[in-house]
Motif scaffolding. Sequence first.
Motif, PDB file in Angstrom:
ATOM      1  N   HIS A  17       0.855  -1.214   0.000  1.00 34.61           N
ATOM      2  CA  HIS A  17       0.000   0.000   0.000  1.00 34.61           C
ATOM      3  C   HIS A  17       0.880   1.249   0.000  1.00 34.61           C
ATOM      4  O   HIS A  17       2.055   1.192   0.365  1.00 34.61           O
ATOM      5  N   ASP A  30       6.558   1.919   5.682  1.00 30.75           N
ATOM      6  CA  ASP A  30       5.357   1.105   5.909  1.00 30.75           C
ATOM      7  C   ASP A  30       4.423   1.232   4.704  1.00 30.75           C
ATOM      8  O   ASP A  30       3.720   2.221   4.551  1.00 30.75           O
ATOM      9  N   GLY A  31       4.478   0.221   3.858  1.00 28.10           N
ATOM     10  CA  GLY A  31       3.672   0.198   2.625  1.00 28.10           C
ATOM     11  C   GLY A  31       4.526   0.459   1.406  1.00 28.10           C
ATOM     12  O   GLY A  31       4.761  -0.451   0.595  1.00 28.10           O
ATOM     13  N   GLU A  64      -5.116   1.226   3.182  1.00 27.79           N
ATOM     14  CA  GLU A  64      -4.747   0.104   4.078  1.00 27.79           C
ATOM     15  C   GLU A  64      -4.745   0.560   5.521  1.00 27.79           C
ATOM     16  O   GLU A  64      -5.141  -0.170   6.428  1.00 27.79           O
ATOM     17  N   GLU A  65      -4.302   1.783   5.780  1.00 31.22           N
ATOM     18  CA  GLU A  65      -4.136   2.199   7.181  1.00 31.22           C
ATOM     19  C   GLU A  65      -5.453   2.627   7.831  1.00 31.22           C
ATOM     20  O   GLU A  65      -5.533   2.710   9.052  1.00 31.22           O
ATOM     21  N   HIS A  95       7.244  -6.180   3.281  1.00 31.29           N
ATOM     22  CA  HIS A  95       6.910  -5.079   4.201  1.00 31.29           C
ATOM     23  C   HIS A  95       8.059  -4.855   5.169  1.00 31.29           C
ATOM     24  O   HIS A  95       8.739  -5.796   5.581  1.00 31.29           O
ATOM     25  N   GLN A 115       7.807  -4.352  11.522  1.00 35.32           N
ATOM     26  CA  GLN A 115       7.354  -3.367  12.529  1.00 35.32           C
ATOM     27  C   GLN A 115       7.593  -4.004  13.897  1.00 35.32           C
ATOM     28  O   GLN A 115       6.703  -4.485  14.554  1.00 35.32           O
ATOM     29  N   HIS A 125      -2.124  -6.361   7.740  1.00 34.97           N
ATOM     30  CA  HIS A 125      -1.683  -6.130   6.355  1.00 34.97           C
ATOM     31  C   HIS A 125      -2.749  -6.613   5.380  1.00 34.97           C
ATOM     32  O   HIS A 125      -3.572  -7.494   5.719  1.00 34.97           O
TER      33      HIS A 125
HETATM   34 MN    MN Z   1       1.594  -1.481   6.220  1.00 35.93          MN
END
Ligand code: MN
Length: 405
Positions: free
Chosen positions: A75, A86-87, A120-121, A186, A189, A353
């Motif tokens: 994303h 992130d994405g 996505e978020e 990805h 995290q 995800h």
């Molecule tokens: Mn993500």
Amino acid sequence: MTFQSMWAELLPLGRSSASGGYRRFAWTGADAECREWFREQAEARGLAYEVDRNGNQWAWLGDPAAGDAVVTGSHLDSVPDGGAFDGPLGVVSSFAALDELSRRGVEFTKPLALVNFGDEEGARFGLACVGSRLTAGELTVEQAHRLTDADGVSLPRAMEAAGYDPDAIGADPERLARIGAFVELHVEQGRALDLSGDRVGIASAIWPHGRWRFDFRGEANHAGTTRLVDRRDPMLSYAETVLAARREAELAGAVATFGKIAVEPNGVNAIPSLVRGWLDSRAADQHTLDLVVTGVEKAAREYAAAHGVDLDVVRESFTPVVEFDHALRDELARILGKDTDLRVPVLGTGAGHDAGILSGRIPTAMLFVRNPTGVSHSPAEHAAEDDCVAGVLALADVLEGLACR
Ligand code: MN
Ligand code: HGY
Ligand code: MN
């Protein structure tokens, strides 16, 4: 184009000069800039570009109708003041991996697609993975049409303003039927790869997780003239509930976060009438998650009653535990195991995800790239360039192993 040059092109889009973080929210101008970047990358490679009924972007190599496609991507949207990786790391890496396969001169035996899943978020409308949930039939059109942002703009109006047809959205089983495997790269995290000293990892599972909205309603009044005994102050119940969430999570070995709050009327000298807080909670299994959320809600109701405050709790988003497809996971481990210089551990995650959402409909897998600090959803999020390049080569190996002779 190289990984570095694509990264440099994408980096400034939607970035706040004040925080250095990203504000790439669904159906905004920043989102449109990122989408335009994706389309340009696709067309620069002669890929067949399309946008599906839910606004997800696809770039195809080969005939999608042939079926059993291998798909990769992620994303481009962000959380408020999120990080750069992130994405986008998954999307940029998918183009870079395709370029690597072109350099290798491989022959594809299956269609290949690169994808950017929209929203996505859930930063703007409060629900995570809207693009993939709609496509998977995990979110009904009616539910999606009811989503509104903090300014009261509904998802349909936001889509229309961005030039998309909100009445076209919905499940897309025909599209999913053409996909044999989806692999999402990805940034990790967390610090598992940093602690193990590995550049790349394979996902085993995603913890069950969700978002609950706590509405504490009290009585607006003057902060300077209202006696303490006469107050029905929802901020007190909210504050006690935040501490209860931390306590419940610690007891259960889970995580619980109140990261977002909305106060009405939100005046320094006004006792609030309403305090709205959002709980994000996650745990290794459903039973533990239920224990935590039930405990937090029980404590919140006790605190609210003690202050003469009313409380409503609404579950706004939920994703059950995801066990990634074992055969695909093991196939990735077999393919990457051939590279004797690269140890690739298998690890779980508490982060949601699109690959998790789709895992109920098609075989999905994830590759993680080392994040030396583990920090994410923050401008400080980072991954070293050589680890990112290792991720691209690992993704290229996986795509070659899955889709090429
Ligand atoms: Mn993500
Ligand atoms: O919230 C999550 O885990 C993901 O970043 N959407
Ligand atoms: Mn995220």
